[in-house]
Design an enzyme around this catalytic site. Structure first.
Site, short mmCIF file in Angstrom:
data_model
loop_
_atom_site.label_atom_id
_atom_site.label_comp_id
_atom_site.label_asym_id
_atom_site.label_seq_id
_atom_site.Cartn_x
_atom_site.Cartn_y
_atom_site.Cartn_z
N THR A 162 0.12 0.78 -13.69
CA THR A 162 1.32 1.57 -13.29
C THR A 162 2.01 0.95 -12.03
O THR A 162 3.34 0.74 -12.23
CB THR A 162 1.21 3.35 -12.93
N SER A 209 -1.40 1.87 -2.45
CA SER A 209 -0.60 3.18 -2.35
C SER A 209 -1.38 4.23 -1.59
O SER A 209 -1.75 4.05 -0.47
CB SER A 209 0.11 3.45 -3.70
N ASP A 263 2.97 8.32 2.45
CA ASP A 263 1.45 7.73 1.83
C ASP A 263 1.05 6.30 2.60
O ASP A 263 1.73 6.03 3.36
CB ASP A 263 1.66 7.82 0.44
N ASP A 266 1.31 3.19 1.76
CA ASP A 266 2.44 2.25 1.74
C ASP A 266 3.88 2.37 2.13
O ASP A 266 4.85 1.86 1.82
CB ASP A 266 2.36 1.27 0.38
N ASP A 307 5.89 4.74 0.48
CA ASP A 307 7.02 4.98 -0.58
C ASP A 307 6.77 6.66 -1.09
O ASP A 307 8.03 6.80 -1.68
CB ASP A 307 6.83 4.15 -1.87
N THR A 356 6.54 7.31 -16.67
CA THR A 356 5.88 7.47 -15.31
C THR A 356 5.69 5.90 -14.80
O THR A 356 5.66 4.96 -15.34
CB THR A 356 4.42 8.01 -15.34
N GLU A 372 10.02 11.30 -8.84
CA GLU A 372 8.81 11.39 -9.87
C GLU A 372 8.16 12.68 -9.19
O GLU A 372 8.17 12.68 -7.96
CB GLU A 372 8.16 10.31 -9.88
N LYS A 419 10.62 3.72 -4.54
CA LYS A 419 10.91 5.10 -3.90
C LYS A 419 10.47 4.85 -2.49
O LYS A 419 10.06 3.83 -1.94
CB LYS A 419 9.76 6.05 -4.61
N ARG A 444 -4.08 13.82 -16.27
CA ARG A 444 -3.11 14.58 -15.74
C ARG A 444 -2.47 15.74 -16.72
O ARG A 444 -2.02 15.20 -17.83
CB ARG A 444 -2.06 13.73 -15.00
C1 G1P Z 1 0.90 7.65 -10.42
C2 G1P Z 1 2.00 8.63 -10.52
C3 G1P Z 1 3.20 8.12 -10.78
C4 G1P Z 1 3.57 6.93 -9.68
C5 G1P Z 1 2.41 6.05 -9.49
C6 G1P Z 1 2.48 4.92 -8.40
O1 G1P Z 1 0.70 7.12 -11.42
O2 G1P Z 1 1.72 9.57 -11.44
O3 G1P Z 1 4.43 8.90 -10.77
O4 G1P Z 1 4.66 6.13 -10.17
O5 G1P Z 1 1.07 6.90 -9.17
O6 G1P Z 1 2.97 5.65 -7.09
P1 G1P Z 1 -0.35 7.28 -12.56
O7 G1P Z 1 -1.84 7.57 -11.74
O8 G1P Z 1 0.14 8.89 -12.92
O9 G1P Z 1 -0.12 6.38 -13.72
ZN ZN Z 2 2.70 4.56 -2.38
#
Ligand code: G1P
Ligand code: ZN
Length: 543
Positions: free
Chosen positions: A18, A113, A277, A279, A281, A344, A363, A376, A496
Site C-alpha cells: 500500500t 509509518s 504517527d 512519519d 502523515d 485504500t 482515509e 496526508k 480489516r
Molecule cells: C493502511 C491504511 C491505509 C493507509 C496505509 C498507509 O493500509 O489502512 O488507509 O493508506 O496504511 O498509511 P492497509 O494496511 O490497510 O493496506
Molecule cells: Zn504514516
C-alpha cells in the site's frame, strides 16, 4: 573517489505494498537488499540526468545507514542534486513539499509509518514522484519488475556525507544540500492558516496537548505550536524523535495513544488534543471528553475549511478511500461539490488532486490532507482544526455535535485482526468473493443486503483500473460492512473489517458506538465466518 558497479542477485519479495516496501529491519539488513530496491527504483523512475532528488526519513533505526547509501547511489545514477533533511530526517508531508518546491524528479522516503521501529522493528522505502505523491501503480509495478531481474547496482565509494549540518557539499558530480527539515514546511503552514487568529486563541486561553509519540513530528510541532503559535513549552509531549519511538507503536489511535486519550478524558483535560504517527502523515484529533473519528474529522474539515485563509475560495471536491465512512459524502452533497471514492492508499488521490477535481482527501486510518502537498499530513490537520476552533470560538465536542445535527451521524468502527494465518485470511476473502453474486436480498436480523461487490476503481483522470480492492456488503438504509486484507502488514495477514451505520435523528446521536453497531458486528462475523476461519473471537484493535 569513483563510481562502483556492484554485482547483485534479485530478491523475489520486493513488491511494494500500500505504501512502499516494508519489511523487518533484519530483512532489510540482508546483503544488498536496500541497494537492490533503490537501484530498481532509479531504473524504473528513469529521471533525466542532472535531476534533483529529495531524500529523508522518519528517523527510525536504520534510517541513517540507508540515507547514506541512497545519497551515494544517487551520485552514481546521474542525479545533479540531492536535497536531504538534516540528520536524514524529513516527515513524509515535508518531503512531499520539498519535492514540489524544488521541482525534484522525486524523492526517497524511508519509513514504515506507524509500525514499531528498532533493531527488530519495521523499516520501509517508498518512492514519490515529481508531483510529491507516492508513485502510482504503474511505477511501483515497474520497480517490482526491475527487482526481479536486477544484476548490478551503482554506488559511489565516497564516504556518506556529514548530514549533521545544514549546507552544501559534493559527492562525485552531485551536489548534496542538507536542509533544515522544518523551515520550508512551517512556512507553507503559515501560508495556509491564520496563525494570528490561532495565536490569539491560545493567548486567550485555548489549551492543547500534542503527542509526537517520539516520532518525526516532535521538531515540527515544537517549532510551529510552541515557537510560532505561542503555546506553552510542554504542549508537545514525547517530542524527541527516537530510533525505536521509545519502544511504542507510533500509531495515533485509542490503543497506542492511550495516555493522550486518558488525559483528554480526565478532569484537567485541555480543550484540544492531537497526535501524529512515525512519519508525520497521520493525525488523531481529540477534544475535552471526545475522540473525533478520522471519518468525522474529514467531513468536519471539509465543511469548515473555508474558515482558513488557504481555502477561503472553497473546496473543489472531496475524495475518500472506499472503507472511510460516508460522512464526507453528505458534506459534498450539501456543498454541491464532487465526491470520489478511491481504493485504500494515498496514491489514488494524486491524480484527483493534480487535476483540481478535489481539494481535501481522507482515509479512515487517520489520514487527512489537501492539495498543499501530495501526502496526508498530520500537522496540517491539527492546524486546520485549531484554525476552525479559533474562528468558531467553540469547543471540539460542540463542533462535532453541531456537525451531526446538520448532516446526520455515521456511526463507524474498524476492527483489525492482526497476524492471522495468511491462508486462513485469504480463504475468508475468497469465500466472500465466491458468495457475492448470491448475496443481494439476503436477510440478517433486521438487515437486508441491497448490494455486494468487490470494489474496483477506474481512475477518472488516467483511466487506469484497480480491481480487488475490498469486499463491500451494503444494506438497505445505507449501512455497510467492508472486508479487506491489509497491504502494509509485515507478518501474517491483517484482516480489516469496517462497519458503518447512518443515523439521521439527533435523538440517537449519543449512543455508545458498539451499541449502535451491535447488529452489524454480529452480521460481519456471520457473513465473513471470522471466528470459524481465523479462530479469533475478538479483534486485536478497534479504531
Ligand atoms: C493502511 C491504511 C491505509 C493507509 C496505509 C498507509 O493500509 O489502512 O488507509 O493508506 O496504511 O498509511 P492497509 O494496511 O490497510 O493496506
Ligand atoms: Zn504514516
Amino acid at each position: 573517489m569513483s563510481i562502483q558497479t556492484v554485482e547483485t542477485k534479485p530478491y523475489d519479495d520486493q513488491k511494494p505494498g500500500t505504501s512502499g516496501l516494508r519489511k523487518k529491519v533484519p530483512h532489510f539488513q540482508q546483503p544488498n537488499y536496500a541497494e537492490n530496491f533503490i537501484q530498481a527504483t532509479f531504473d524504473a523512475a528513469d529521471s533525466p540526468a542532472g535531476a534533483t532528488l529529495v531524500i529523508g526519513g522518519d528517523g527510525r533505526f536504520f534510517n541513517r545507514e540507508v540515507v547514506g547509501k541512497a545519497i551515494r547511489m544517487a551520485a552514481a545514477n546521474g542525479f545533479g542534486r540531492v536535497v536531504v533533511g538534516q540528520d536524514g530526517l524529513l516527515s513524509t508531508p515535508a518531503a512531499s513539499n520539498l519535492i514540489r518546491k524544488r521541482q525534484a524528479a522525486g524523492g526517497i522516503i524511508l519509513s514504515a509509518s506507524h509500525n514499531p521501529g528498532g533493531p527488530d522493528g519495521d523499516f520501509g522505502i517508498k518512492f514519490n514522484v515529481s508531483n510529491g505523491g507516492p508513485a502510482p501503480e504503474g511505477v511501483t509495478e515497474r520497480i517490482y519488475a526491475r527487482t526481479r531481474s536486477i544484476t548490478q547496482y551503482r554506488i559511489s565509494d565516497a564516504p556518506a556525507p556529514d548530514l549533521s549540518k545544514v549546507g552544501l557539499s559534493r559527492i562525485e558530480d552531485m551536489e548534496v544540500e542538507v536542509v533544515d527539515p522544518v523551515s520550508d514546511y512551517a512556512q507553507l503552514m503559515e501560508e495556509l492558516f491564520d496563525f494570528d487568529a490561532i495565536r490569539a486563541a491560545i493567548a486567550g486561553g485555548l489549551t492543547l496537548r500534542f503527542d509526537a509519540m517520539h516520532a518525526i513530528t516532535g521538531p515540527y510541532a515544537r517549532e510551529i505550536l510552541e515557537g510560532r503559535l505561542g503555546a506553552p513549552v510542554g504542549t508537545v509531549v514525547n517530542g524527541i524523535p527516537l530510533e525505536d519511538f521509545g519502544g511504542g507503536h507510533p500509531d495515533p489511535n485509542v490503543v497506542w495513544a492511550a495516555p493522550l486519550v486518558d488525559h483528554l478524558m480526565s478532569a484537567n483535560a485541555p480543550d484540544f488534543g492531537a497526535a501524529s504517527d512515525g512519519d508525520g502523515d497521520r493525525n488523531m484529533i481529540l477534544g475535552r471528553g471526545i475522540v473525533v473519528t478520522p471519518s468525522d474529522s474529514l467531513a468536519i474539515l471539509a465543511a469548515n475549511a473555508h474558515l482558513a485563509k488557504g481555502y477561503t475560495r472553497g473546496i473543489a471536491g472531496i475524495a475518500r478511500s472506499m472503507p472511510t465512512s460516508q460522512a464526507a459524502d453528505r458534506v459534498a452533497a450539501a456543498m454541491k461539490i464532487g465526491i470520489y471514492e478511491t481504493p485504500t492508499g494515498w496514491k489514488f488521490f494524486g491524480n484527483l488532486l493534480d487535476s483540481g477535481k478535489v481539494t481535501i482527501c481522507g482515509e479512515e486510518s487517520s489520514g487527512t490532507g489537501s492539495d498543499h502537498v501530495r501526502e496526508k499530513d498530520g500537522v496540517w490537520a491539527v492546524l486546520l482544526w485549531l484554525n476552525i476552533l479559533a474562528v468558531r470560538k467553540q469547543g471540539v465536542a460542540e463542533i462535532v455535535q453541531d456537525h451531526w445535527s446538520r448532516f446526520g451521524r455515521n456511526y463507524y468502527q474498524r476492527h483489525d485482526y492482526e497476524e492471522v494465518d495468511k491462508p486462513a485470511a485469504e480463504g475468508l476473502m475468497e469465500s466472500l468473493r465466491d458468495r457475492l453474486a448470491s448475496m443481494a436480498g439476503q436477510r440478517f436480523g433486521t438487515l437486508v443486503v441491497s448490494e455486494a461487490d468487490d470494489f474496483s476503481y477506474k481512475d477518472p483522470v488516467d483511466g487506469s483500473l484497480s480491481t480487488g480492492q475490498g469486499v463491500r456488503i451494503i444494506f438497505s438504509g445505507g449501512s455497510r460492512i467492508v472486508y479487506r486484507l491489509s497491504g502494509t502488514g509485515t507478518k501474517g495477514a491483517t484482516l480489516r473489517v469496517y462497519l458503518e451505520r447512518f443515523e439521521a435523528s439527533p435523538d440517537r446521536h449519543d449512543l455508545p458506538v458498539e451499541e449502535a453497531l451491535k447488529e452489524l458486528i454480529e452480521t460481519a462475523d456471520a457473513i465473513g465466518e471470522i471466528r470459524k476461519r481465523t479462530g479469533r473471537t475478538e479483534p486485536d484493535v478497534r479504531t
